[in-house]
Design a protein around this motif. Structure first.
Motif, mmCIF file in Angstrom:
data_model
loop_
_atom_site.group_PDB
_atom_site.id
_atom_site.type_symbol
_atom_site.label_atom_id
_atom_site.label_comp_id
_atom_site.label_asym_id
_atom_site.label_seq_id
_atom_site.Cartn_x
_atom_site.Cartn_y
_atom_site.Cartn_z
ATOM 1 N N HIS A 100 108.620 32.480 -44.024
ATOM 2 C CA HIS A 100 107.942 31.418 -43.289
ATOM 3 C C HIS A 100 108.279 31.466 -41.804
ATOM 4 O O HIS A 100 107.415 31.199 -40.955
ATOM 5 N N VAL A 101 109.530 31.804 -41.481
ATOM 6 C CA VAL A 101 109.921 31.933 -40.074
ATOM 7 C C VAL A 101 109.117 33.048 -39.409
ATOM 8 O O VAL A 101 108.603 32.888 -38.292
ATOM 9 N N LEU A 102 108.988 34.170 -40.092
ATOM 10 C CA LEU A 102 108.239 35.298 -39.525
ATOM 11 C C LEU A 102 106.748 34.979 -39.413
ATOM 12 O O LEU A 102 106.083 35.411 -38.467
ATOM 13 N N GLN A 103 106.226 34.224 -40.358
ATOM 14 C CA GLN A 103 104.828 33.796 -40.259
ATOM 15 C C GLN A 103 104.633 32.894 -39.041
ATOM 16 O O GLN A 103 103.651 33.043 -38.293
ATOM 17 N N MET A 104 105.554 31.980 -38.840
ATOM 18 C CA MET A 104 105.502 31.113 -37.669
ATOM 19 C C MET A 104 105.599 31.945 -36.395
ATOM 20 O O MET A 104 104.859 31.715 -35.429
ATOM 21 N N GLY A 105 106.492 32.932 -36.403
ATOM 22 C CA GLY A 105 106.623 33.822 -35.254
ATOM 23 C C GLY A 105 105.334 34.561 -34.957
ATOM 24 O O GLY A 105 104.967 34.744 -33.786
ATOM 25 N N GLY A 106 104.627 34.974 -36.000
ATOM 26 C CA GLY A 106 103.350 35.661 -35.816
ATOM 27 C C GLY A 106 102.312 34.773 -35.153
ATOM 28 O O GLY A 106 101.546 35.224 -34.291
ATOM 29 N N VAL A 107 102.284 33.513 -35.537
ATOM 30 C CA VAL A 107 101.348 32.561 -34.921
ATOM 31 C C VAL A 107 101.694 32.372 -33.441
ATOM 32 O O VAL A 107 100.812 32.334 -32.578
ATOM 33 N N VAL A 108 102.983 32.272 -33.150
ATOM 34 C CA VAL A 108 103.422 32.097 -31.762
ATOM 35 C C VAL A 108 103.056 33.325 -30.928
ATOM 36 O O VAL A 108 102.583 33.194 -29.786
ATOM 37 N N GLU A 109 103.267 34.512 -31.481
ATOM 38 C CA GLU A 109 102.888 35.746 -30.767
ATOM 39 C C GLU A 109 101.401 35.727 -30.409
ATOM 40 O O GLU A 109 101.015 36.074 -29.281
ATOM 41 N N THR A 110 100.576 35.346 -31.368
ATOM 42 C CA THR A 110 99.129 35.286 -31.136
ATOM 43 C C THR A 110 98.793 34.303 -30.027
ATOM 44 O O THR A 110 97.923 34.561 -29.176
ATOM 45 N N GLN A 111 99.490 33.182 -30.017
ATOM 46 C CA GLN A 111 99.246 32.165 -28.999
ATOM 47 C C GLN A 111 99.609 32.683 -27.603
ATOM 48 O O GLN A 111 98.867 32.474 -26.640
ATOM 49 N N ILE A 112 100.744 33.372 -27.492
ATOM 50 C CA ILE A 112 101.144 33.939 -26.200
ATOM 51 C C ILE A 112 100.109 34.963 -25.736
ATOM 52 O O ILE A 112 99.689 34.955 -24.571
ATOM 53 N N SER A 113 99.707 35.851 -26.638
ATOM 54 C CA SER A 113 98.719 36.880 -26.293
ATOM 55 C C SER A 113 97.420 36.258 -25.803
ATOM 56 O O SER A 113 96.817 36.729 -24.826
ATOM 57 N N ALA A 114 96.988 35.189 -26.464
ATOM 58 C CA ALA A 114 95.745 34.520 -26.068
ATOM 59 C C ALA A 114 95.873 33.905 -24.678
ATOM 60 O O ALA A 114 94.938 33.961 -23.873
ATOM 61 N N ALA A 115 97.025 33.325 -24.380
ATOM 62 C CA ALA A 115 97.246 32.717 -23.066
ATOM 63 C C ALA A 115 97.248 33.777 -21.974
ATOM 64 O O ALA A 115 96.685 33.578 -20.893
ATOM 65 N N VAL A 166 88.301 30.437 -20.289
ATOM 66 C CA VAL A 166 88.990 29.160 -20.452
ATOM 67 C C VAL A 166 88.607 28.449 -21.747
ATOM 68 O O VAL A 166 89.288 27.513 -22.163
ATOM 69 N N ALA A 167 87.541 28.900 -22.387
ATOM 70 C CA ALA A 167 87.160 28.298 -23.670
ATOM 71 C C ALA A 167 88.249 28.495 -24.711
ATOM 72 O O ALA A 167 88.373 27.698 -25.654
ATOM 73 N N SER A 168 89.067 29.553 -24.537
ATOM 74 C CA SER A 168 90.132 29.832 -25.508
ATOM 75 C C SER A 168 91.270 28.830 -25.408
ATOM 76 O O SER A 168 92.101 28.744 -26.320
ATOM 77 N N VAL A 169 91.328 28.067 -24.311
ATOM 78 C CA VAL A 169 92.427 27.118 -24.122
ATOM 79 C C VAL A 169 92.436 26.087 -25.244
ATOM 80 O O VAL A 169 93.488 25.710 -25.760
ATOM 81 N N LYS A 170 91.255 25.614 -25.648
ATOM 82 C CA LYS A 170 91.177 24.627 -26.728
ATOM 83 C C LYS A 170 91.784 25.180 -28.006
ATOM 84 O O LYS A 170 92.539 24.486 -28.704
ATOM 85 N N THR A 171 91.499 26.452 -28.309
ATOM 86 C CA THR A 171 92.060 27.082 -29.508
ATOM 87 C C THR A 171 93.569 27.184 -29.405
ATOM 88 O O THR A 171 94.297 26.958 -30.393
ATOM 89 N N ILE A 172 94.071 27.522 -28.214
ATOM 90 C CA ILE A 172 95.515 27.637 -28.015
ATOM 91 C C ILE A 172 96.196 26.289 -28.238
ATOM 92 O O ILE A 172 97.251 26.207 -28.879
ATOM 93 N N VAL A 173 95.591 25.229 -27.729
ATOM 94 C CA VAL A 173 96.148 23.887 -27.927
ATOM 95 C C VAL A 173 96.143 23.512 -29.406
ATOM 96 O O VAL A 173 97.114 22.952 -29.930
ATOM 97 N N GLU A 174 95.061 23.832 -30.098
ATOM 98 C CA GLU A 174 94.985 23.536 -31.531
ATOM 99 C C GLU A 174 96.017 24.342 -32.313
ATOM 100 O O GLU A 174 96.616 23.839 -33.282
ATOM 101 N N THR A 175 96.236 25.585 -31.891
ATOM 102 C CA THR A 175 97.245 26.419 -32.543
ATOM 103 C C THR A 175 98.633 25.816 -32.377
ATOM 104 O O THR A 175 99.479 25.906 -33.275
ATOM 105 N N ASP A 176 98.871 25.186 -31.233
ATOM 106 C CA ASP A 176 100.175 24.563 -30.994
ATOM 107 C C ASP A 176 100.449 23.472 -32.018
ATOM 108 O O ASP A 176 101.589 23.284 -32.456
ATOM 109 N N ARG A 177 99.417 22.772 -32.431
ATOM 110 C CA ARG A 177 99.608 21.741 -33.466
ATOM 111 C C ARG A 177 100.028 22.382 -34.784
ATOM 112 O O ARG A 177 100.876 21.837 -35.510
ATOM 113 N N ARG A 178 99.451 23.533 -35.086
ATOM 114 C CA ARG A 178 99.833 24.241 -36.314
ATOM 115 C C ARG A 178 101.297 24.682 -36.236
ATOM 116 O O ARG A 178 102.035 24.602 -37.223
#
Length: 229
Positions: free
Chosen positions: A21-36, A45-57
């Motif tokens: 689960h930690v590694l899965q969480m890490g994978g989500v965080v990596e994706t978020q950084i890459s998107a930013a 800038v349309a991707s910003v909304k997705t990044i914010v939503e990912t932060d909730r996850r």
């Protein structure tokens, strides 16, 4: 299988599931950084909304893993290396959650820059290089956790020092921009915020590696500079 072995097997499964689960969480965080980072370069800038939503996850994952850690401590009463693993994970997920927060800050700054009609990439400073270096640190820190590799963790901690130097260089360049042309101040301040967030992500990768060393070797090196020389 006797009852003791059965309980032991279940405990091993609990710990393995927790690591996954930690590694899965890490994978989500990596994706978020890459998107930013991509948003900074592309202006999407349309991707910003997705990044914010990912932060909730990411926040939800942190809460879930924390609950699992508390359950394991209460039900299994782990000792020695198993206890260090659970305690280390509880701190690692905090750093992962904060990393997600920093990625969200980057994305929001990017949106403000582009919506104001500016192009941050025109400043000619190494934000993307810094960001990619930091993303590599995050990946290597998670790999060190997955492999329980203290030696790799030490390498990441050392590499973060180079990130700090590069960050300071970028800040100096931005200050020069602002002094030479006051019209750049607003955008330069946003880029400063972005570079600060990137630098903080590197710090969180370093913190993760400090916990890896604690889990593997039982050493707390958080305030011991001599330990990484």
């Amino acid at each position: 299988m006797n009852e003791t072995l059965h309980v032991s097997s279940q405990f091993d499964e609990d710990l393995a599931r927790l690591r996954t689960h930690v590694l899965q969480m890490g994978g989500v965080v990596e994706t978020q950084i890459s998107a930013a980072i991509e948003a900074y370069s592309s202006g999407e800038v349309a991707s910003v909304k997705t990044i914010v939503e990912t932060d909730r996850r990411i926040n939800q994952l942190e809460r879930s893993i924390d609950e699992d850690c508390a359950h394991i401590i209460a039900q299994r009463q782990p000792a020695a290396s198993d206890l260090r693993l659970v305690l280390g994970i509880s701190k690692i997920v905090t750093d992962l959650e904060r990393t997600g927060d920093e990625a969200k800050k980057i994305a929001k700054s990017v949106r403000r820059i582009y919506e104001a009609g500016h192009q941050p990439t025109q400043y000619g400073i190494g934000i993307r290089h810094l960001a990619e270096a930091v993303l590599a640190l995050v990946r290597r820190s998670l790999d060190a956790f997955a492999r329980q590799d203290a030696a790799q963790a030490i390498e990441v901690i050392r590499a973060d020092q180079d990130v700090d130097l590069e960050f300071k260089s970028i800040i100096r360049q931005l200050i020069t921009h602002m002094m030479e042309d006051p019209r750049t101040i607003t955008t330069s301040l946003e880029i400063m915020a972005i570079s600060r967030a990137i630098e903080r992500i590197g710090d969180h990768a370093k913190n993760i590696c400090e916990q890896v060393i604690y889990v593997v070797e039982g050493r707390d090196i958080r305030h011991d500079k001599e330990a990484i020389k």
